[in-house]
Motif scaffolding. Structure first.
Motif, PDB file in Angstrom:
ATOM      1  N   ILE B 169       0.831  -1.202   0.000  1.00  0.00           N
ATOM      2  CA  ILE B 169       0.000   0.000   0.000  1.00  0.00           C
ATOM      3  C   ILE B 169       0.865   1.251   0.000  1.00  0.00           C
ATOM      4  CG2 ILE B 169      -1.620   1.350   1.401  1.00  0.00           C
ATOM      5  CD1 ILE B 169      -3.090  -1.156   2.037  1.00  0.00           C
ATOM      6  N   GLY B 170       1.989   1.195   0.678  1.00  0.00           N
ATOM      7  CA  GLY B 170       2.873   2.353   0.726  1.00  0.00           C
ATOM      8  C   GLY B 170       3.469   2.711  -0.623  1.00  0.00           C
ATOM      9  N   ASP B 171       3.439   1.775  -1.568  1.00  0.00           N
ATOM     10  CA  ASP B 171       3.950   2.053  -2.917  1.00  0.00           C
ATOM     11  C   ASP B 171       2.949   2.822  -3.766  1.00  0.00           C
ATOM     12  OD1 ASP B 171       6.257   0.515  -2.374  1.00  0.00           O
ATOM     13  OD2 ASP B 171       5.251  -1.340  -3.014  1.00  0.00           O
ATOM     14  N   GLY B 294      -6.570  -1.850   2.919  1.00  0.00           N
ATOM     15  CA  GLY B 294      -5.756  -1.050   3.827  1.00  0.00           C
ATOM     16  C   GLY B 294      -6.019   0.415   3.632  1.00  0.00           C
ATOM     17  N   GLN B 295      -5.311   1.242   4.368  1.00  0.00           N
ATOM     18  CA  GLN B 295      -5.521   2.678   4.285  1.00  0.00           C
ATOM     19  C   GLN B 295      -4.313   3.371   3.674  1.00  0.00           C
ATOM     20  OE1 GLN B 295      -7.543   4.912   6.978  1.00  0.00           O
ATOM     21  NE2 GLN B 295      -8.581   3.247   8.040  1.00  0.00           N
ATOM     22  N   THR B 296      -4.571   4.436   2.955  1.00  0.00           N
ATOM     23  CA  THR B 296      -3.471   5.254   2.438  1.00  0.00           C
ATOM     24  C   THR B 296      -3.340   6.478   3.334  1.00  0.00           C
ATOM     25  OG1 THR B 296      -4.712   6.785   1.044  1.00  0.00           O
ATOM     26  CG2 THR B 296      -4.286   4.590   0.131  1.00  0.00           C
ATOM     27  N   ASN B 297      -2.392   7.328   2.996  1.00  0.00           N
ATOM     28  CA  ASN B 297      -2.209   8.559   3.768  1.00  0.00           C
ATOM     29  C   ASN B 297      -3.228   9.638   3.424  1.00  0.00           C
ATOM     30  OD1 ASN B 297      -0.021   7.594   5.162  1.00  0.00           O
ATOM     31  ND2 ASN B 297       1.431   8.194   3.551  1.00  0.00           N
ATOM     32  N   PRO B 299      -6.734  11.576   3.055  1.00  0.00           N
ATOM     33  CA  PRO B 299      -7.868  11.562   3.993  1.00  0.00           C
ATOM     34  C   PRO B 299      -9.063  10.773   3.477  1.00  0.00           C
ATOM     35  CG  PRO B 299      -7.481  13.779   3.084  1.00  0.00           C
ATOM     36  CD  PRO B 299      -6.361  12.926   2.616  1.00  0.00           C
ATOM     37  N   GLY B 300      -9.425   9.775   4.270  1.00  0.00           N
ATOM     38  CA  GLY B 300     -10.601   8.966   3.930  1.00  0.00           C
ATOM     39  C   GLY B 300     -10.382   7.975   2.816  1.00  0.00           C
ATOM     40  N   VAL B 301      -9.147   7.887   2.332  1.00  0.00           N
ATOM     41  CA  VAL B 301      -8.867   7.077   1.145  1.00  0.00           C
ATOM     42  C   VAL B 301      -8.234   5.747   1.537  1.00  0.00           C
ATOM     43  CG1 VAL B 301      -7.638   6.963  -1.061  1.00  0.00           C
ATOM     44  CG2 VAL B 301      -8.533   9.174  -0.240  1.00  0.00           C
ATOM     45  N   GLY B 302      -8.972   4.674   1.328  1.00  0.00           N
ATOM     46  CA  GLY B 302      -8.438   3.345   1.511  1.00  0.00           C
ATOM     47  C   GLY B 302      -8.007   2.749   0.188  1.00  0.00           C
ATOM     48  N   ALA B 303      -7.440   1.552   0.267  1.00  0.00           N
ATOM     49  CA  ALA B 303      -7.038   0.853  -0.952  1.00  0.00           C
ATOM     50  C   ALA B 303      -7.544  -0.571  -0.869  1.00  0.00           C
ATOM     51  CB  ALA B 303      -5.521   0.883  -1.110  1.00  0.00           C
ATOM     52  N   LEU B 336      -9.189 -13.416 -18.609  1.00  0.00           N
ATOM     53  CA  LEU B 336      -8.322 -12.449 -17.954  1.00  0.00           C
ATOM     54  C   LEU B 336      -8.231 -12.741 -16.466  1.00  0.00           C
ATOM     55  CD1 LEU B 336      -6.878  -9.585 -18.158  1.00  0.00           C
ATOM     56  CD2 LEU B 336      -9.065  -8.641 -17.381  1.00  0.00           C
ATOM     57  N   ASP B 337      -7.040 -12.592 -15.930  1.00  0.00           N
ATOM     58  CA  ASP B 337      -6.807 -12.754 -14.490  1.00  0.00           C
ATOM     59  C   ASP B 337      -5.867 -11.620 -14.087  1.00  0.00           C
ATOM     60  OD1 ASP B 337      -6.410 -13.627 -11.919  1.00  0.00           O
ATOM     61  OD2 ASP B 337      -5.252 -15.418 -12.456  1.00  0.00           O
ATOM     62  N   LEU B 338      -6.441 -10.579 -13.482  1.00  0.00           N
ATOM     63  CA  LEU B 338      -5.704  -9.343 -13.244  1.00  0.00           C
ATOM     64  C   LEU B 338      -5.655  -9.053 -11.748  1.00  0.00           C
ATOM     65  CD1 LEU B 338      -4.692  -7.302 -15.511  1.00  0.00           C
ATOM     66  CD2 LEU B 338      -6.626  -5.889 -14.854  1.00  0.00           C
ATOM     67  N   ASP B 339      -4.524  -8.570 -11.291  1.00  0.00           N
ATOM     68  CA  ASP B 339      -4.349  -8.271  -9.870  1.00  0.00           C
ATOM     69  C   ASP B 339      -4.083  -6.772  -9.744  1.00  0.00           C
ATOM     70  OD1 ASP B 339      -3.287  -7.887  -7.296  1.00  0.00           O
ATOM     71  OD2 ASP B 339      -2.197  -9.793  -7.306  1.00  0.00           O
ATOM     72  N   ILE B 340      -5.048  -6.040  -9.198  1.00  0.00           N
ATOM     73  CA  ILE B 340      -4.947  -4.570  -9.173  1.00  0.00           C
ATOM     74  C   ILE B 340      -5.207  -4.003  -7.778  1.00  0.00           C
ATOM     75  CG2 ILE B 340      -5.601  -4.233 -11.585  1.00  0.00           C
ATOM     76  CD1 ILE B 340      -8.454  -3.666 -10.640  1.00  0.00           C
ATOM     77  N   TRP B 341      -4.714  -2.808  -7.577  1.00  0.00           N
ATOM     78  CA  TRP B 341      -5.052  -1.990  -6.414  1.00  0.00           C
ATOM     79  C   TRP B 341      -5.922  -0.831  -6.878  1.00  0.00           C
ATOM     80  CZ3 TRP B 341      -4.449  -2.785  -1.390  1.00  0.00           C
ATOM     81  CH2 TRP B 341      -3.374  -3.566  -0.891  1.00  0.00           C
ATOM     82  N   ALA B 342      -7.006  -0.565  -6.133  1.00  0.00           N
ATOM     83  CA  ALA B 342      -7.833   0.606  -6.433  1.00  0.00           C
ATOM     84  C   ALA B 342      -8.088   1.375  -5.148  1.00  0.00           C
ATOM     85  CB  ALA B 342      -9.147   0.193  -7.076  1.00  0.00           C
TER      86      ALA B 342
END
Lengths: 346, 346, 346
Positions: B169-171, B294-297, B299-303, B336-342
């Motif tokens: 998440i830090g990336d 998880g949470q990002t830095n 405000p109010g924004v998770g991942a 398709l088999d995709l691994d993503i962060w949103a």
């Protein structure tokens, strides 16, 4: 907890309830370009900033039906995802132009409910209003649909709204500043003005278009309309995708340029029926019957009320303007029967 | 001297080499409108300037996948014109929003090489970076492809890059100013926020779309992707045009709105496989499996990290979320088999 | 009074008459995006504001052929609605760039008339000029078409205009400010400059595209071209829709990027023939033959004259560059034979 939206069923609607529809939409010149690619639209006022300026507007607004489809599309997940049929329209009024850059959102008020006698479905009437980023209403119309019940149950009190059979000219709202007193017939593409049209006159718009699957899907997605039957060939037993009724409306309107080029802006929707389903491969043509004419308060701006019909070209090629059979039902080749008001130079 | 570009072959790549890709591209509201016509995309943040402004952005950026496809398309003539297969993605990060009016260009660094034992092809790893007119990087990802050799020859030293199996998440880089603390669930279209999703949960996105030839070709050309197999029906013996894998990515992502409407922006691409080829006539549906949250830095924004899968609807209609068979290979209906962060509101 | 426009017939044209064409059109980034979706267009100068700025222009103009199709489309209702055949082009000159936001209109002067000996049709020559909202001419070309007579009658005096077989380099008008002295080959996508091309050289552009019905109809409508044969599958006995010749022109031009990437702007149209009709399902490829090269007055800007040909890929796959048979007639697989001038860095 299921994360997907199953859509509302008949028992989920309450009289007087106001539904805020999701996903506001910012429109641009991109939507206009696509509209020109999807339909043979040639109305000068929507095509040219200069022509629109010569009619008193600051630039060319987006096509009246772009506004309609965008607002309509917003309502689909809440109103018609489980609809069996789209039954009618009434009291549709365009209230302000939509410009490139505007953001539209939509809300609907439930104004009527009537459960069917079989107890498995009911009719829901909603008044939908589209507004822009300034909070100005741009469009308002009533639509009623037949919606399935999730399970059988007691009927709510029947309330059928009292709807005007047609708007009067005084109900129409010409855009602020609109002025047809220096209207340029040559650039508009036709010489016939309001006085040249007689009530009862029928215009065969001559041209026809054969529809492809890719086209109606591009159009329907463009308005973020998500009803499965338009996109998923495995939904119907016959493997065909049902064409969004609004696609036929836009096609008929665009075809009507040839004979009604000066019916520049749709400002009223009195009623309409999607008489029969339309599928890819159908070749569509259009007729208009003049129902009423009159003048508005705007300088040089008249109004013409027409019944705009779309029909399929059949093998016999004998399709004419007769829309209904002796039994009062629509003939099988009739797709659309729409009653609209448009603005036209006097 | 031949004037046409035959594309690069395996022996044309040197470790550490940086390739500047040709034909920078200015994007506008036109590309956004087309994206909405091509895919059932409804993410509110990419659809509405007002919604984006309420999330702290100056206006709606272009869809994350518009940025991806534009950058990817630039690389095709240099990287995958002679590719036998697109093998994988890793370490994909969206670094800054792309706005209408931005001009994107792309460069790729060769970070790995491995000749196949048959001596007729090899695997090339590149790290591709897209940047805008200000020189700001907007996107970076690693892709590896199998490329033919022009002729047999000695193998270069094998270098296989050390790639992260997934970003942490830090990336991830939430756009500057992004703030979900006043996030409007109603306008977004769904109520489920980060805390409502459990790791291991699988979401069947319910909707499906049948693909037409015209649609995937319009999409692929829009990104100036020139690989012949997508456009030329005489390239394959079976006369079929192979659909650009990115078309399936965008389709699956758009279908995932129904259940993941609040997964607003893709910011990470951990990996992905185009499991089987997709052709016009295929009806595609999507599933997501929640892998991590998880949470990002911001405000109010998770991942939320999801495995987004696209599958073909088969005649048996028994396709479910199981993607691989007992032998560990993808089942034939999996595309398709995709691994993503949103990013998603907490 | 019939309200629809039957189009003009041969006897409706008068020598020297000037026809103002209807429905001016404002173009935007939407038309550019659609152009990129419809054709594999990759010219850097039309794709990137930054690249165009590096060549001395304020931003990327709209593609030269967007200007051509828009102006051409305006003329269809007045010139070619009853045309039996589009016979030729001459003296076509691009006079100023067209920018997003510009509004184009068109007028045509009748410069030649010749009734056919059968008395049932005749040839009409027109010089069409497109201009923008500032009254600046952006494009001018001569076109001649064979048009039906409404009824037999006496022939007008035969006047055949004296047309240049080809423009000279001095007739070409490079856009104001155009400067190729800091031209970036890498971003443009190819290294070959004017001096690398030899008169007589033939370039096989290698790539090919199979055309779908939806694509050519979207394209043709985008230019508001209304000729029925492109849209209505019931017009021809074989149920096929004839593809607008301009669609083949744009396709061939876009395919010619691979080998002529630095032929950045078309500025002259010396002549052209639509050799055989094109239909959906045809797979199209392109060849160019270099006819002439030279320098313009603009810094670093040369001009290259090429014969751009489009051919259908046939089952035998033996189609080559030979366009005509021993009898001097076009071979059946040849679609287009166009003679153009383009600007290229020296």
């Amino acid at each position: 907890m299921s994360k997907t939206d199953p859509g509302r069923f008949f028992e989920d609607y309450r009289l007087g309830e106001v539904i805020e529809h999701a996903v506001p939409r910012t429109l641009s010149g991109g939507e206009r370009a696509l509209y020109h690619a999807l339909y043979p639209a040639r109305g000068a006022l929507y095509s040219s900033d200069m022509f629109a300026a010569s009619c008193g507007l600051r630039s060319a607004p987006l096509d009246d039906l772009i506004a309609f489809h965008t607002v309509f599309g917003k309502t689909v997940p809440d109103i018609s995802l489980n609809a069996v049929a789209n039954l009618g329209y009434a009291e549709g009024r365009w209230l302000a132009p939509v410009w490139p850059g505007d953001t539209l959102r939509a809300r609907s008020e439930v104004i009527g409910l009537k459960q069917n006698s079989n107890g498995r479905s009911g009719v829901v009437w909603v008044r939908t209003t589209g507004s822009n980023q300034h909070g100005t209403d741009v469009l308002s119309y009533v639509r009623w649909v037949m919606v399935r019940r999730r399970s059988e149950g007691p009927a709510p009190q029947t309330v059928i709204p009292d709807l005007a059979p047609a708007l009067r000219i005084g109900d129409l709202v010409p855009p602020e500043g609109l002025d047809f007193s220096r209207y340029d017939d040559v650039l508009a593409g036709e010489r016939h003005r309001l006085g040249d049209y007689a009530v009862g006159e029928v215009i065969d718009h001559v041209d026809a278009v054969t529809i492809e699957e890719a086209e109606h899907m591009l159009a329907t997605r463009l308005w973020q309309n998500t009803a499965k039957v338009h996109f998923d060939a495995t939904q119907r037993e016959d493997g065909r995708r049902l064409i969004y009724g609004g696609h036929v409306i836009s096609l008929a309107r665009a075809l009507s340029f040839n004979g009604l080029a000066n019916a520049q802006m749709i400002v009223g929707l009195n009623g309409g029926a999607h008489a029969n389903p339309c599928f890819a491969g159908d070749t569509v043509r259009a007729f208009s019957e003049v129902l009423e004419t009159g003048q508005t308060n705007a300088p040089g701006v008249g109004a013409i009320r027409v019944r705009l019909a779309a029909v399929k070209v059949t093998e016999a090629r004998d399709e004419g303007y007769g829309l209904k059979g002796p039994d009062g039902r629509y003939l099988p080749h009739v797709l659309l029967d729409l009653d609209i008001w448009a603005l036209m130079p006097v």
